[in-house]
Design a protein around this motif. Structure first.
Motif, PDB file in Angstrom:
ATOM      1  N   TYR A   9      18.642   8.767 -39.381  1.00 18.44           N
ATOM      2  CA  TYR A   9      17.913   8.124 -38.287  1.00 18.44           C
ATOM      3  C   TYR A   9      17.782   6.620 -38.511  1.00 18.44           C
ATOM      4  O   TYR A   9      18.021   5.820 -37.591  1.00 18.44           O
ATOM      5  CB  TYR A   9      16.528   8.751 -38.147  1.00 18.44           C
ATOM      6  CG  TYR A   9      15.577   7.896 -37.346  1.00 18.44           C
ATOM      7  CD1 TYR A   9      15.769   7.691 -35.980  1.00 18.44           C
ATOM      8  CD2 TYR A   9      14.501   7.256 -37.958  1.00 18.44           C
ATOM      9  CE1 TYR A   9      14.922   6.875 -35.250  1.00 18.44           C
ATOM     10  CE2 TYR A   9      13.646   6.447 -37.232  1.00 18.44           C
ATOM     11  CZ  TYR A   9      13.854   6.266 -35.886  1.00 18.44           C
ATOM     12  OH  TYR A   9      13.015   5.442 -35.163  1.00 18.44           O
TER      13      TYR A   9
ATOM     14  N   HIS B 243      10.243  20.047 -33.407  1.00 17.73           N
ATOM     15  CA  HIS B 243      10.840  20.002 -32.074  1.00 17.73           C
ATOM     16  C   HIS B 243      10.742  18.589 -31.502  1.00 17.73           C
ATOM     17  O   HIS B 243      11.679  18.101 -30.850  1.00 17.73           O
ATOM     18  CB  HIS B 243      10.157  21.006 -31.151  1.00 17.73           C
ATOM     19  CG  HIS B 243      10.412  22.429 -31.528  1.00 17.73           C
ATOM     20  ND1 HIS B 243       9.832  23.501 -30.891  1.00 17.73           N
ATOM     21  CD2 HIS B 243      11.206  22.971 -32.499  1.00 17.73           C
ATOM     22  CE1 HIS B 243      10.240  24.630 -31.437  1.00 17.73           C
ATOM     23  NE2 HIS B 243      11.078  24.333 -32.425  1.00 17.73           N
TER      24      HIS B 243
ATOM     25  N   ALA C  44      13.366  16.588 -33.238  1.00 16.56           N
ATOM     26  CA  ALA C  44      14.718  16.933 -32.779  1.00 16.56           C
ATOM     27  C   ALA C  44      15.048  16.231 -31.470  1.00 16.56           C
ATOM     28  O   ALA C  44      16.096  15.578 -31.341  1.00 16.56           O
ATOM     29  CB  ALA C  44      14.830  18.458 -32.615  1.00 16.56           C
ATOM     30  N   VAL C  45      14.154  16.352 -30.493  1.00 16.58           N
ATOM     31  CA  VAL C  45      14.407  15.734 -29.179  1.00 16.58           C
ATOM     32  C   VAL C  45      14.392  14.221 -29.289  1.00 16.58           C
ATOM     33  O   VAL C  45      15.239  13.527 -28.692  1.00 16.58           O
ATOM     34  CB  VAL C  45      13.363  16.228 -28.149  1.00 16.58           C
ATOM     35  CG1 VAL C  45      13.535  15.486 -26.826  1.00 16.58           C
ATOM     36  CG2 VAL C  45      13.501  17.733 -27.938  1.00 16.58           C
ATOM     37  N   SER C  46      13.470  13.685 -30.066  1.00 13.74           N
ATOM     38  CA  SER C  46      13.366  12.224 -30.199  1.00 13.74           C
ATOM     39  C   SER C  46      14.603  11.646 -30.870  1.00 13.74           C
ATOM     40  O   SER C  46      15.106  10.593 -30.461  1.00 13.74           O
ATOM     41  CB  SER C  46      12.117  11.865 -31.011  1.00 13.74           C
ATOM     42  OG  SER C  46      10.939  12.314 -30.360  1.00 13.74           O
TER      43      SER C  46
ATOM     44  N   LEU D  80      17.605  12.881 -30.730  1.00 11.90           N
ATOM     45  CA  LEU D  80      18.678  12.923 -29.735  1.00 11.90           C
ATOM     46  C   LEU D  80      18.542  11.775 -28.739  1.00 11.90           C
ATOM     47  O   LEU D  80      19.548  11.140 -28.374  1.00 11.90           O
ATOM     48  CB  LEU D  80      18.640  14.264 -29.010  1.00 11.90           C
ATOM     49  CG  LEU D  80      19.732  14.498 -27.962  1.00 11.90           C
ATOM     50  CD1 LEU D  80      21.117  14.468 -28.605  1.00 11.90           C
ATOM     51  CD2 LEU D  80      19.512  15.833 -27.243  1.00 11.90           C
TER      52      LEU D  80
ATOM     53  N   GLY E 265      12.600   7.228 -27.848  1.00  9.89           N
ATOM     54  CA  GLY E 265      12.902   8.170 -28.920  1.00  9.89           C
ATOM     55  C   GLY E 265      12.258   7.761 -30.228  1.00  9.89           C
ATOM     56  O   GLY E 265      11.744   8.604 -30.978  1.00  9.89           O
TER      57      GLY E 265
ATOM     58  N   GLY F  38      22.802  11.276 -33.310  1.00 16.23           N
ATOM     59  CA  GLY F  38      21.678  11.836 -32.560  1.00 16.23           C
ATOM     60  C   GLY F  38      21.780  13.346 -32.420  1.00 16.23           C
ATOM     61  O   GLY F  38      20.775  14.063 -32.518  1.00 16.23           O
ATOM     62  N   VAL F  39      23.003  13.841 -32.207  1.00 21.99           N
ATOM     63  CA  VAL F  39      23.216  15.295 -32.112  1.00 21.99           C
ATOM     64  C   VAL F  39      22.910  15.956 -33.456  1.00 21.99           C
ATOM     65  O   VAL F  39      22.288  17.029 -33.520  1.00 21.99           O
ATOM     66  CB  VAL F  39      24.656  15.600 -31.656  1.00 21.99           C
ATOM     67  CG1 VAL F  39      24.938  17.100 -31.736  1.00 21.99           C
ATOM     68  CG2 VAL F  39      24.880  15.093 -30.239  1.00 21.99           C
TER      69      VAL F  39
ATOM     70  N   PHE G  77      19.232  16.208 -33.860  1.00 21.25           N
ATOM     71  CA  PHE G  77      18.699  17.284 -33.019  1.00 21.25           C
ATOM     72  C   PHE G  77      18.897  18.645 -33.685  1.00 21.25           C
ATOM     73  O   PHE G  77      17.947  19.421 -33.860  1.00 21.25           O
ATOM     74  CB  PHE G  77      19.400  17.245 -31.656  1.00 21.25           C
ATOM     75  CG  PHE G  77      18.949  18.315 -30.703  1.00 21.25           C
ATOM     76  CD1 PHE G  77      17.747  18.212 -30.024  1.00 21.25           C
ATOM     77  CD2 PHE G  77      19.742  19.438 -30.478  1.00 21.25           C
ATOM     78  CE1 PHE G  77      17.330  19.205 -29.143  1.00 21.25           C
ATOM     79  CE2 PHE G  77      19.339  20.437 -29.605  1.00 21.25           C
ATOM     80  CZ  PHE G  77      18.119  20.311 -28.932  1.00 21.25           C
TER      81      PHE G  77
ATOM     82  N   HIS H 217      16.960  18.965 -37.299  1.00 22.63           N
ATOM     83  CA  HIS H 217      15.521  19.195 -37.232  1.00 22.63           C
ATOM     84  C   HIS H 217      15.198  20.594 -36.693  1.00 22.63           C
ATOM     85  O   HIS H 217      14.239  21.232 -37.144  1.00 22.63           O
ATOM     86  CB  HIS H 217      14.857  18.117 -36.372  1.00 22.63           C
ATOM     87  CG  HIS H 217      14.716  16.806 -37.075  1.00 22.63           C
ATOM     88  ND1 HIS H 217      15.363  15.657 -36.652  1.00 22.63           N
ATOM     89  CD2 HIS H 217      13.992  16.445 -38.158  1.00 22.63           C
ATOM     90  CE1 HIS H 217      15.046  14.658 -37.467  1.00 22.63           C
ATOM     91  NE2 HIS H 217      14.219  15.105 -38.382  1.00 22.63           N
ATOM     92  N   LEU H 218      15.982  21.078 -35.734  1.00 21.68           N
ATOM     93  CA  LEU H 218      15.754  22.438 -35.235  1.00 21.68           C
ATOM     94  C   LEU H 218      16.015  23.476 -36.327  1.00 21.68           C
ATOM     95  O   LEU H 218      15.281  24.467 -36.447  1.00 21.68           O
ATOM     96  CB  LEU H 218      16.640  22.715 -34.029  1.00 21.68           C
ATOM     97  CG  LEU H 218      16.264  22.014 -32.719  1.00 21.68           C
ATOM     98  CD1 LEU H 218      17.200  22.451 -31.600  1.00 21.68           C
ATOM     99  CD2 LEU H 218      14.812  22.292 -32.321  1.00 21.68           C
TER     100      LEU H 218
END
Length: 415
Positions: A233, A287, A290-292, A294, A322, A385-386, A389, A392-393
């Motif tokens: 990141y 979660h 993960a979204v942030s 991405l 993000g 970013g992928v 995501f 983290h998931l």
């Protein structure tokens, strides 16, 4: 009635954003803000070395590299001190050391002295961070911890944004002011912590527990995975200061236009972050991460299509949203996974995740720019970013099971 209802809702929003945190944390928050308000030297260090001290580009580059090496060593030493000394003493002492180092760099005149002072300034710059992160974990209840880390992130950005503007004005009136005020704000932070904060008794490992420290942290797969994702990141994020200005220059945009676009990053954070942190508490931390992550990758990826200042500014807003989601949660999770007696060293490893981007981001960004072309770094950011995501998931289940087990042990011990 409508006005009264509106005022009541507004008060509730502020209570949710700022309430439930102990006084000692707010002293720390004020200290961080004051310290960052005085971050005058770092943004102008290269300019200072080449103009005020008359050093060559090669000498300046070498000194900055040695300064960066100090930034990597500092958190490791800081984490050790935070666990061996009290957090209060470690944090206050590191700020005094930073102030002295800053004065030393300002007074150094020969290349050898400047190089040595530059290393010490880098060493002391982040020396306080592990103690600061561990202090939050010691002071703030678990339910409010991610919000507390997010508020410190907010203070850092607010202070740095103001310092970047004020530093340019001060530099025109003499670099001595930059060094003097930077050192003074370090001392103020240290004095605030030493005299106004009383931390709980320093956590110590029980005799029936295995030894804790850097080795145990590096053998913990969940901690290592979180820090690896933090490295990814921060490498993506640092492209904002490595390849973004280069990309804007390729499209004929000036340094002033880059400054105006990147300034939106601080503006959006200051306006949104405290209230977004309250909303994020509805969701699972991993979660949110993960979204942030991405969104950060997509935001930087959109830079490949930007050509005007307004388009670049729009991409800054996207990845800043993000970034707001990333703030606080990873650091809070690291503090939960750490044994209380090793919180400083675990926080040091987390800090290293960010410090490493000072080396990795320029190499990755410029290499992709040279080999793939102008879109190369931004494609890499989307891929990153992928990975953030998915990564983290994948950690969500194991981390949640660890947290539940830790909470059940706490309940059993209390009973």
């Amino acid at each position: 009635m409508t006005q009264r209802t509106s005022d009541s809702r507004l008060r509730q929003v502020f209570t949710n954003a700022y309430g439930g945190l102990p006084r000692a944390f707010w002293v720390q928050w004020v200290g961080v803000l004051v310290n960052r308000l005085g971050t005058f030297v770092e943004p102008f260090l290269a300019l200072y070395l080449t103009t005020a001290r008359g050093l060559s580009i090669g000498q300046t580059g070498l000194i900055l590299a040695i300064h960066g090496a100090g930034c990597l060593v500092g958190p490791v030493l800081g984490g050790f001190l935070a666990d061996r000394l009290s957090r209060r003493v470690a944090l206050a002492g590191s700020m005094v050391a930073a102030a002295l180092a800053m004065v030393g760099l300002g007074l150094a005149t020969t290349p050898v002295a400047i190089t040595a002072a530059g290393f010490v300034v880098g060493l002391t710059a982040d020396l306080y961070r592990p103690a600061s992160g561990a202090m939050v974990a010691d002071l703030v209840p678990l339910a409010h911890r991610s919000r507390a880390y997010g508020l410190l992130f907010w203070a850092i950005n607010l202070g740095f944004a103001i310092a970047a503007v004020g530093g340019g004005w001060l530099a025109e009136r003499g670099y001595g002011l930059l060094f003097g005020l930077d050192a003074a704000t370090c001392l103020v932070f240290g004095l605030l912590i030493f005299f106004l904060v009383r931390t709980p008794e320093q956590p110590r490992a029980r005799t029936d527990e295995p030894a804790v420290g850097y080795r145990s942290a590096l053998r913990d797969p969940l901690v290592v995975a979180l820090i690896a994702l933090t490295v990814l990141y921060s490498t993506i994020y640092t492209q904002a200061y490595v390849t973004l200005p280069l990309s804007m220059h390729m499209h004929g945009l000036s340094a002033a236009q880059f400054g105006a676009a990147i300034a939106l990053n601080g503006v959006v954070i200051v306006l949104i972050q405290p209230f977004a942190a309250v909303w994020f508490q509805r969701f699972q931390p991993l979660h949110v991460l993960a979204v942030s992550g991405l969104v950060v990758g997509i935001g930087f990826g959109l830079t490949a299509f930007a050509q005007s200042q307004w388009a670049y500014a729009g991409t800054v807003v996207v990845w800043t949203l993000g970034e707001i989601g990333m703030a606080g949660y990873a650091q809070s999770l690291v503090s939960e996974l750490a044994p209380p007696a090793a919180r400083g060293r675990y926080q040091a490893l987390f800090t290293l995740g960010f410090s490493s981007s000072m080396i990795l981001a320029p190499v990755a960004g410029t290499t992709l720019l040279a080999t793939v072309g102008p879109a190369g770094p931004w494609i890499g950011c989307v891929v990153g970013g992928v990975v953030l995501f998915v990564g983290h998931l994948m950690l969500s289940g194991p981390v949640n099971r660890r947290r539940e087990a830790a909470n059940s042990r706490t309940v059993t011990t209390t009973a």
